[in-house]
Each structure stands twice: as C-alpha cells, then as structure tokens.
Design a protein around this motif. Structure first.
Motif, PDB file in Angstrom:
ATOM      1  N   ARG A 183       0.854  -1.197   0.000  1.00 38.57           N
ATOM      2  CA  ARG A 183       0.000   0.000   0.000  1.00 38.57           C
ATOM      3  C   ARG A 183       0.882   1.237   0.000  1.00 38.57           C
ATOM      4  NH1 ARG A 183      -3.081   0.709   4.758  1.00 38.57           N
ATOM      5  NH2 ARG A 183      -1.346  -0.271   5.809  1.00 38.57           N
ATOM      6  N   THR A 184       0.606   2.164  -0.898  1.00 40.19           N
ATOM      7  CA  THR A 184       1.397   3.387  -0.981  1.00 40.19           C
ATOM      8  C   THR A 184       0.743   4.469  -0.138  1.00 40.19           C
ATOM      9  OG1 THR A 184       2.060   2.790  -3.219  1.00 40.19           O
ATOM     10  CG2 THR A 184       2.433   5.059  -2.551  1.00 40.19           C
ATOM     11  N   LEU A 185       1.570   5.146   0.639  1.00 43.09           N
ATOM     12  CA  LEU A 185       1.118   6.206   1.539  1.00 43.09           C
ATOM     13  C   LEU A 185       1.856   7.479   1.174  1.00 43.09           C
ATOM     14  CD1 LEU A 185      -0.089   7.349   4.216  1.00 43.09           C
ATOM     15  CD2 LEU A 185       1.760   6.197   5.407  1.00 43.09           C
ATOM     16  N   TYR A 186       1.115   8.529   0.891  1.00 42.02           N
ATOM     17  CA  TYR A 186       1.707   9.819   0.540  1.00 42.02           C
ATOM     18  C   TYR A 186       1.506  10.776   1.700  1.00 42.02           C
ATOM     19  CZ  TYR A 186       1.364   7.749  -4.080  1.00 42.02           C
ATOM     20  OH  TYR A 186       1.474   6.909  -5.156  1.00 42.02           O
ATOM     21  N   VAL A 187       2.598  11.365   2.172  1.00 41.49           N
ATOM     22  CA  VAL A 187       2.534  12.309   3.280  1.00 41.49           C
ATOM     23  C   VAL A 187       2.812  13.701   2.724  1.00 41.49           C
ATOM     24  CG1 VAL A 187       3.471  12.967   5.524  1.00 41.49           C
ATOM     25  CG2 VAL A 187       3.351  10.542   4.885  1.00 41.49           C
ATOM     26  N   GLY A 188       1.845  14.589   2.868  1.00 37.92           N
ATOM     27  CA  GLY A 188       2.004  15.964   2.407  1.00 37.92           C
ATOM     28  C   GLY A 188       3.154  16.641   3.124  1.00 37.92           C
ATOM     29  N   GLY A 189       3.647  17.711   2.556  1.00 38.43           N
ATOM     30  CA  GLY A 189       4.790  18.435   3.117  1.00 38.43           C
ATOM     31  C   GLY A 189       4.583  18.804   4.573  1.00 38.43           C
ATOM     32  N   GLN A 190       5.533  18.410   5.384  1.00 35.23           N
ATOM     33  CA  GLN A 190       5.496  18.703   6.823  1.00 35.23           C
ATOM     34  C   GLN A 190       6.556  19.744   7.147  1.00 35.23           C
ATOM     35  OE1 GLN A 190       3.124  17.304   8.978  1.00 35.23           O
ATOM     36  NE2 GLN A 190       2.333  16.697   6.965  1.00 35.23           N
ATOM     37  N   ILE A 191       6.172  20.720   7.951  1.00 38.75           N
ATOM     38  CA  ILE A 191       7.096  21.778   8.351  1.00 38.75           C
ATOM     39  C   ILE A 191       7.389  21.654   9.839  1.00 38.75           C
ATOM     40  CG2 ILE A 191       6.421  23.300   6.453  1.00 38.75           C
ATOM     41  CD1 ILE A 191       4.661  24.850   8.420  1.00 38.75           C
ATOM     42  N   GLY A 192       8.168  22.586  10.353  1.00 38.10           N
ATOM     43  CA  GLY A 192       8.653  22.496  11.723  1.00 38.10           C
ATOM     44  C   GLY A 192       7.720  23.008  12.791  1.00 38.10           C
ATOM     45  N   TRP A 193       6.424  22.859  12.587  1.00 40.69           N
ATOM     46  CA  TRP A 193       5.499  23.172  13.675  1.00 40.69           C
ATOM     47  C   TRP A 193       4.890  21.886  14.210  1.00 40.69           C
ATOM     48  CZ3 TRP A 193       1.581  26.629  10.548  1.00 40.69           C
ATOM     49  CH2 TRP A 193       0.842  25.846   9.669  1.00 40.69           C
ATOM     50  N   ASN A 194       4.309  21.981  15.404  1.00 40.47           N
ATOM     51  CA  ASN A 194       3.744  20.795  16.030  1.00 40.47           C
ATOM     52  C   ASN A 194       2.328  20.542  15.528  1.00 40.47           C
ATOM     53  OD1 ASN A 194       2.034  22.546  17.493  1.00 40.47           O
ATOM     54  ND2 ASN A 194       3.409  22.579  19.259  1.00 40.47           N
ATOM     55  N   GLY A 195       1.654  19.552  16.074  1.00 42.04           N
ATOM     56  CA  GLY A 195       0.304  19.190  15.644  1.00 42.04           C
ATOM     57  C   GLY A 195      -0.726  20.289  15.856  1.00 42.04           C
ATOM     58  N   ALA A 196      -0.441  21.227  16.750  1.00 37.10           N
ATOM     59  CA  ALA A 196      -1.325  22.375  16.982  1.00 37.10           C
ATOM     60  C   ALA A 196      -0.974  23.538  16.047  1.00 37.10           C
ATOM     61  CB  ALA A 196      -1.242  22.824  18.437  1.00 37.10           C
ATOM     62  N   GLN A 197      -0.066  23.297  15.106  1.00 31.94           N
ATOM     63  CA  GLN A 197       0.414  24.290  14.140  1.00 31.94           C
ATOM     64  C   GLN A 197       1.082  25.477  14.823  1.00 31.94           C
ATOM     65  OE1 GLN A 197      -2.891  25.110  11.493  1.00 31.94           O
ATOM     66  NE2 GLN A 197      -2.773  23.067  10.609  1.00 31.94           N
ATOM     67  N   ILE A 198       1.896  25.135  15.835  1.00 31.47           N
ATOM     68  CA  ILE A 198       2.665  26.144  16.577  1.00 31.47           C
ATOM     69  C   ILE A 198       4.142  25.831  16.409  1.00 31.47           C
ATOM     70  CG2 ILE A 198       3.218  27.039  18.883  1.00 31.47           C
ATOM     71  CD1 ILE A 198       0.284  26.301  19.653  1.00 31.47           C
ATOM     72  N   PHE A 199       4.925  26.823  16.013  1.00 32.69           N
ATOM     73  CA  PHE A 199       6.376  26.670  15.944  1.00 32.69           C
ATOM     74  C   PHE A 199       6.926  26.778  17.358  1.00 32.69           C
ATOM     75  CE2 PHE A 199       5.510  28.031  11.612  1.00 32.69           C
ATOM     76  CZ  PHE A 199       6.364  27.229  10.867  1.00 32.69           C
ATOM     77  N   GLU A 200       7.618  25.740  17.811  1.00 24.73           N
ATOM     78  CA  GLU A 200       8.242  25.770  19.122  1.00 24.73           C
ATOM     79  C   GLU A 200       9.654  26.312  19.045  1.00 24.73           C
ATOM     80  OE1 GLU A 200       7.808  21.877  20.825  1.00 24.73           O
ATOM     81  OE2 GLU A 200       5.629  21.933  20.673  1.00 24.73           O
ATOM     82  N   SER A 201      10.195  26.417  17.823  1.00 22.36           N
ATOM     83  CA  SER A 201      11.565  26.897  17.640  1.00 22.36           C
ATOM     84  C   SER A 201      11.721  27.475  16.233  1.00 22.36           C
ATOM     85  CB  SER A 201      12.556  25.743  17.833  1.00 22.36           C
ATOM     86  OG  SER A 201      13.873  26.151  17.565  1.00 22.36           O
ATOM     87  N   ASP A 202      12.613  28.445  16.130  1.00 24.73           N
ATOM     88  CA  ASP A 202      13.002  28.976  14.825  1.00 24.73           C
ATOM     89  C   ASP A 202      14.347  28.402  14.382  1.00 24.73           C
ATOM     90  OD1 ASP A 202      10.789  30.687  14.217  1.00 24.73           O
ATOM     91  OD2 ASP A 202      11.509  32.077  15.751  1.00 24.73           O
ATOM     92  N   ASP A 203      14.896  27.485  15.163  1.00 24.44           N
ATOM     93  CA  ASP A 203      16.172  26.869  14.824  1.00 24.44           C
ATOM     94  C   ASP A 203      15.977  25.869  13.683  1.00 24.44           C
ATOM     95  OD1 ASP A 203      19.074  26.167  15.584  1.00 24.44           O
ATOM     96  OD2 ASP A 203      18.049  24.210  15.613  1.00 24.44           O
TER      97      ASP A 203
END
Length: 137
Positions: free
Chosen positions: A30-50
């Motif tokens: 089964r093929t699974l495609y994961v959309g682009g993930q960025i450096g924020w958490n599941g609540a869409q909050i950046f915990e760091s700018d590093d």
C-alpha cells in the motif's frame, strides 16, 4: 530477532557509495503519501526557529502521519526536502544527521533536496514530503 528490510535498496555496483540516502528503492504494498510537513507541532505552533529543531519536528510529524496507517520510518521509500537556505543545511549537516537518525533511525530512502526561495509559512525553514510503501494488501 532481526527483521528483513521492508524494501530493496538499489545501487549500481560501479557507483560511488550513497551516504545518507538511497539511489532507488523497490517496494510493493500500500502506498502512503505524506504531504509536506514543516517544523510546527500538531497544533500548528512553531516551538523553535532553529533550523535543526524544525527538521526534527518535520520528521516527527511525518512519523506521526505514518503511524496513522500502521506504518513506520522503515516503510519510507522517498523523501523530498525543501529548504530555504542550503548553506545552513550544509554547515549543520552533522546536527541534521543526528536529528534524522533520532527520529527515523538508520533507514535512508531515496531523497531529493531542493533550495526554494520561500515557504508558505513565514517561520518555516524546511518542508519535507514523504512517500511510504506498507507491505501487504
């Protein structure tokens, strides 16, 4: 007990060794495609700018999406990385590698990295999309 790899990595015998990635992967399931993930958490909050922290978070996000399908890092066959600063990536390669191994282990699928002018979220420094193949029906 050691389990067999989920996929077969491809590397022509006369090529220089690939370090940290695979040149190709054969997989079935089964093929699974994961959309682009960025450096924020599941609540869409950046915990760091590093930069490295954001890579760690983006990879963690990918693993969490994989888990929703009963998959894990060992099922990844391809990662596409979009970074806004290739020089920072190259300068911090050892730290990036450590973050990668902490989240994904020593599984290295086929990978592409592209430097982009910007990402949609202003604070994002990296975006990673993934493809995984889960064996079975």
């Amino acid at each position: 007990m050691k389990t067999a790899p989920a996929h077969q990595l491809l590397h022509p015998a006369n090529w220089k060794p690939a370090v940290g990635y695979a040149n190709g992967v054969i997989a079935s399931g089964r093929t699974l495609y994961v959309g682009g993930q960025i450096g924020w958490n599941g609540a869409q909050i950046f915990e760091s700018d590093d930069f490295v922290d954001q890579i760690h978070q983006a990879l963690t996000n990918i693993v969490e999406v994989l888990q929703e399908a009963g998959a894990g890092p060992q099922h990844l066959v391809r990662l596409t990385w979009y970074v806004v600063d290739k020089r920072e990536y190259l300068a911090r390669l050892k730290e990036v590698g450590a973050a990668y191994r902490e989240v994904l282990g020593k599984h290295f699928p086929a990978m592409t990295m592209v430097q982009v002018a910007d990402l949609i979220e202003d604070r994002a420094k990296v975006e990673i999309e993934a493809t995984a193949v889960v064996p079975g029906s």
